[in-house]
Design a protein around this motif. Structure first.
Motif, PDB file in Angstrom:
ATOM      1  N   HIS A 297      57.558  57.654  37.090  1.00 35.52           N
ATOM      2  CA  HIS A 297      58.559  56.580  37.076  1.00 35.52           C
ATOM      3  C   HIS A 297      57.920  55.182  37.074  1.00 35.52           C
ATOM      4  O   HIS A 297      58.597  54.196  37.357  1.00 35.52           O
ATOM      5  CB  HIS A 297      59.503  56.749  38.261  1.00 35.52           C
ATOM      6  CG  HIS A 297      60.329  57.994  38.186  1.00 35.52           C
ATOM      7  ND1 HIS A 297      61.337  58.162  37.261  1.00 35.52           N
ATOM      8  CD2 HIS A 297      60.263  59.161  38.889  1.00 35.52           C
ATOM      9  CE1 HIS A 297      61.875  59.359  37.418  1.00 35.52           C
ATOM     10  NE2 HIS A 297      61.252  59.979  38.391  1.00 35.52           N
ATOM     11  N   GLN A 298      56.648  55.135  36.740  1.00 32.61           N
ATOM     12  CA  GLN A 298      55.932  53.863  36.567  1.00 32.61           C
ATOM     13  C   GLN A 298      56.004  52.984  37.816  1.00 32.61           C
ATOM     14  O   GLN A 298      56.216  51.775  37.740  1.00 32.61           O
ATOM     15  CB  GLN A 298      56.480  53.110  35.356  1.00 32.61           C
ATOM     16  CG  GLN A 298      56.423  53.894  34.056  1.00 32.61           C
ATOM     17  CD  GLN A 298      57.179  53.198  32.942  1.00 32.61           C
ATOM     18  OE1 GLN A 298      56.976  52.019  32.694  1.00 32.61           O
ATOM     19  NE2 GLN A 298      58.058  53.938  32.267  1.00 32.61           N
TER      20      GLN A 298
ATOM     21  N   ARG B 157      64.254  51.159  39.733  1.00 35.08           N
ATOM     22  CA  ARG B 157      63.233  52.201  39.881  1.00 35.08           C
ATOM     23  C   ARG B 157      62.629  52.192  41.279  1.00 35.08           C
ATOM     24  O   ARG B 157      62.219  53.232  41.798  1.00 35.08           O
ATOM     25  CB  ARG B 157      62.098  51.996  38.867  1.00 35.08           C
ATOM     26  CG  ARG B 157      62.347  52.514  37.485  1.00 35.08           C
ATOM     27  CD  ARG B 157      61.036  52.784  36.753  1.00 35.08           C
ATOM     28  NE  ARG B 157      60.054  51.745  36.914  1.00 35.08           N
ATOM     29  CZ  ARG B 157      59.862  50.726  36.088  1.00 35.08           C
ATOM     30  NH1 ARG B 157      60.626  50.615  35.012  1.00 35.08           N
ATOM     31  NH2 ARG B 157      58.919  49.822  36.306  1.00 35.08           N
TER      32      ARG B 157
ATOM     33  N   ASP C 136      65.414  59.905  34.003  1.00 37.01           N
ATOM     34  CA  ASP C 136      64.938  58.597  34.433  1.00 37.01           C
ATOM     35  C   ASP C 136      66.127  57.662  34.596  1.00 37.01           C
ATOM     36  O   ASP C 136      67.284  58.117  34.611  1.00 37.01           O
ATOM     37  CB  ASP C 136      63.917  58.030  33.434  1.00 37.01           C
ATOM     38  CG  ASP C 136      64.464  57.941  32.011  1.00 37.01           C
ATOM     39  OD1 ASP C 136      65.704  57.858  31.837  1.00 37.01           O
ATOM     40  OD2 ASP C 136      63.662  57.966  31.061  1.00 37.01           O
TER      41      ASP C 136
ATOM     42  N   ARG D 262      63.079  47.602  36.728  1.00 34.80           N
ATOM     43  CA  ARG D 262      62.044  47.655  37.763  1.00 34.80           C
ATOM     44  C   ARG D 262      62.673  47.640  39.153  1.00 34.80           C
ATOM     45  O   ARG D 262      62.207  48.352  40.064  1.00 34.80           O
ATOM     46  CB  ARG D 262      61.080  46.485  37.611  1.00 34.80           C
ATOM     47  CG  ARG D 262      60.002  46.458  38.688  1.00 34.80           C
ATOM     48  CD  ARG D 262      59.136  45.228  38.616  1.00 34.80           C
ATOM     49  NE  ARG D 262      58.250  45.143  39.771  1.00 34.80           N
ATOM     50  CZ  ARG D 262      57.466  44.107  40.029  1.00 34.80           C
ATOM     51  NH1 ARG D 262      57.439  43.073  39.208  1.00 34.80           N
ATOM     52  NH2 ARG D 262      56.706  44.118  41.110  1.00 34.80           N
TER      53      ARG D 262
ATOM     54  N   ASP E   6      47.995  47.742  41.847  1.00 34.48           N
ATOM     55  CA  ASP E   6      49.250  47.803  41.094  1.00 34.48           C
ATOM     56  C   ASP E   6      50.275  46.790  41.590  1.00 34.48           C
ATOM     57  O   ASP E   6      51.220  46.447  40.863  1.00 34.48           O
ATOM     58  CB  ASP E   6      49.853  49.213  41.172  1.00 34.48           C
ATOM     59  CG  ASP E   6      49.027  50.245  40.431  1.00 34.48           C
ATOM     60  OD1 ASP E   6      48.243  49.860  39.545  1.00 34.48           O
ATOM     61  OD2 ASP E   6      49.170  51.448  40.747  1.00 34.48           O
TER      62      ASP E   6
ATOM     63  N   ALA F 116      53.947  58.133  39.379  1.00 30.22           N
ATOM     64  CA  ALA F 116      53.392  57.857  38.049  1.00 30.22           C
ATOM     65  C   ALA F 116      54.448  58.073  36.967  1.00 30.22           C
ATOM     66  O   ALA F 116      54.555  57.279  36.018  1.00 30.22           O
ATOM     67  CB  ALA F 116      52.180  58.746  37.798  1.00 30.22           C
TER      68      ALA F 116
END
Length: 353
Positions: free
Chosen positions: A295-296, A165, A213, A162, A303, A293
């Motif tokens: 890559h969350q 990212r 990713d 996380r 969110d 979206a």
């Protein structure tokens, strides 16, 4: 005679690869930064012992210092420790807080600073800016650009996904920042530095459509290089303008009003997407929304744990964080009710993608 070129400050050495921390002594020697390894290595509390163990075989003359917190007080405490003897350079190894503290401390005494990133959370790894908290408020302090920037992909791979990212959000926010810069030129006649804008834009465009990713070395390498490019854009410009617009005003407002909400990169992506929606740029909005979206990464206030009225408060407060900067937020000067309406429309638009 006309000026044919300009001098641009850049790192002497840039290295993105696996095993960089273990090879640090060789890298510093080859880069003509420290041939004997007389450096101050600054680490964070989390991975300090592991890093010290890895560097010891090639940097047996180094002193290792631990810093934590990412505060101005911590950076000043570190700078005092650096006066114990003469060092060839200060080497900050870790995440953003560690690197920013090392940047500030080295700059205070005019020492060369080497940035060794073990995460890719934001573009501070190569920027001439140290972001530090002072009296509960995060401020940006101008420093010399790092003499070398090194990214160890082994550490990135083993770090929290996380956190890494989030760097994607920071990179693509450049697109919104550049749109704000163009707006400043159109409305206020603000000069735009074409070289800085190019350095900022190229990486952001690549990240929008780059396949892969955080489990793909090729993707992670491009992300690292685009974060470095963003830092160079700021150095060329002499300010954060190429990478910081309304998107970053939203970050700073969130940090002030609701500290601990999301990370820098997460909020950058969210802020950039919202500002792009306010501009009515449907093509860019679609591209950025799809990338976040994929890559969350957060796209709505919910969110990151913000209620709608909290985000309205953030947007209303945001221009106060950078009173000298003209962005879409200053341009529209929306009232609280208008922000609420726009936010509702924005959330619906995100849901439709």
């Amino acid at each position: 005679m006309p000026l044919l070129a300009r001098s641009v400050q850049t790192p002497l050495h840039i290295d993105v690869r696996r095993g960089a921390v273990a090879d640090l002594g060789t890298i510093l020697a080859d880069g003509r930064i420290s041939s004997g390894g007389d450096v101050a290595v600054v680490v964070g509390p989390g991975q300090g012992e592991k890093i010290a163990e890895l560097i010891r075989p090639t940097l047996d003359s180094a002193d290792v210092f631990t810093t934590s917190g990412g505060t101005l007080d911590a950076a000043l405490e570190l700078s005092a420790k650096l006066r114990t003897r003469t060092y060839d350079a200060v080497v900050g190894v870790g995440g953003g807080k560690t690197i920013d503290a090392a940047k500030y401390a080295a700059n205070r005494w005019g020492m060369p600073m080497v940035s060794v990133a073990t995460s890719l959370a934001h573009d501070g790894i190569a920027s001439p800016v140290a972001s530090l908290i002072n009296d509960g408020i995060k401020g940006s302090y101008g420093v010399h650009i790092p003499y070398a920037v090194i990214v160890d992909l082994d550490f990135v791979e083993n770090g929290p996904e996380r956190v890494n990212r989030a760097g994607i959000g920071d990179v693509i926010s450049n697109i919104s920042a550049l749109a704000d810069w163009d707006l400043g030129r159109e409305v206020r006649g603000e000069p735009v530095d074409g070289l800085a804008a190019s350095l900022s834009r190229v990486g952001a465009e690549a990240m929008l459509t780059m396949p892969g990713d955080m489990h793909d070395d090729a993707f992670v390498t491009v992300l690292a290089e685009t974060l470095i490019s963003s830092g160079l854009a700021m150095a060329v410009c002499g300010s954060s303008r190429p990478c910081s617009g309304g998107c970053h005003e939203i970050i700073h407002a969130t940090d002030t009003l609701f500290p601990g909400t999301g990370s820098h990169g997460e909020l950058a992506g969210l802020g950039a997407l919202f500002c792009t929606f306010l501009r009515g740029d449907e093509r860019r909005f679609a591209q950025m929304s799809d990338c976040l979206a994929r890559h969350q990464l957060p796209r709505t206030p919910a969110d990151v744990g913000l209620e709608p009225q909290q985000f309205v408060e953030v947007v209303q407060f945001a221009p106060r964080t950078r009173p000298d900067r003209y962005t879409i937020l200053e341009h529209l000067a929306l009232s609280r009710d208008e922000i609420s309406r726009k936010l509702a429309e924005y959330v619906d638009a995100v849901a439709d993608r």
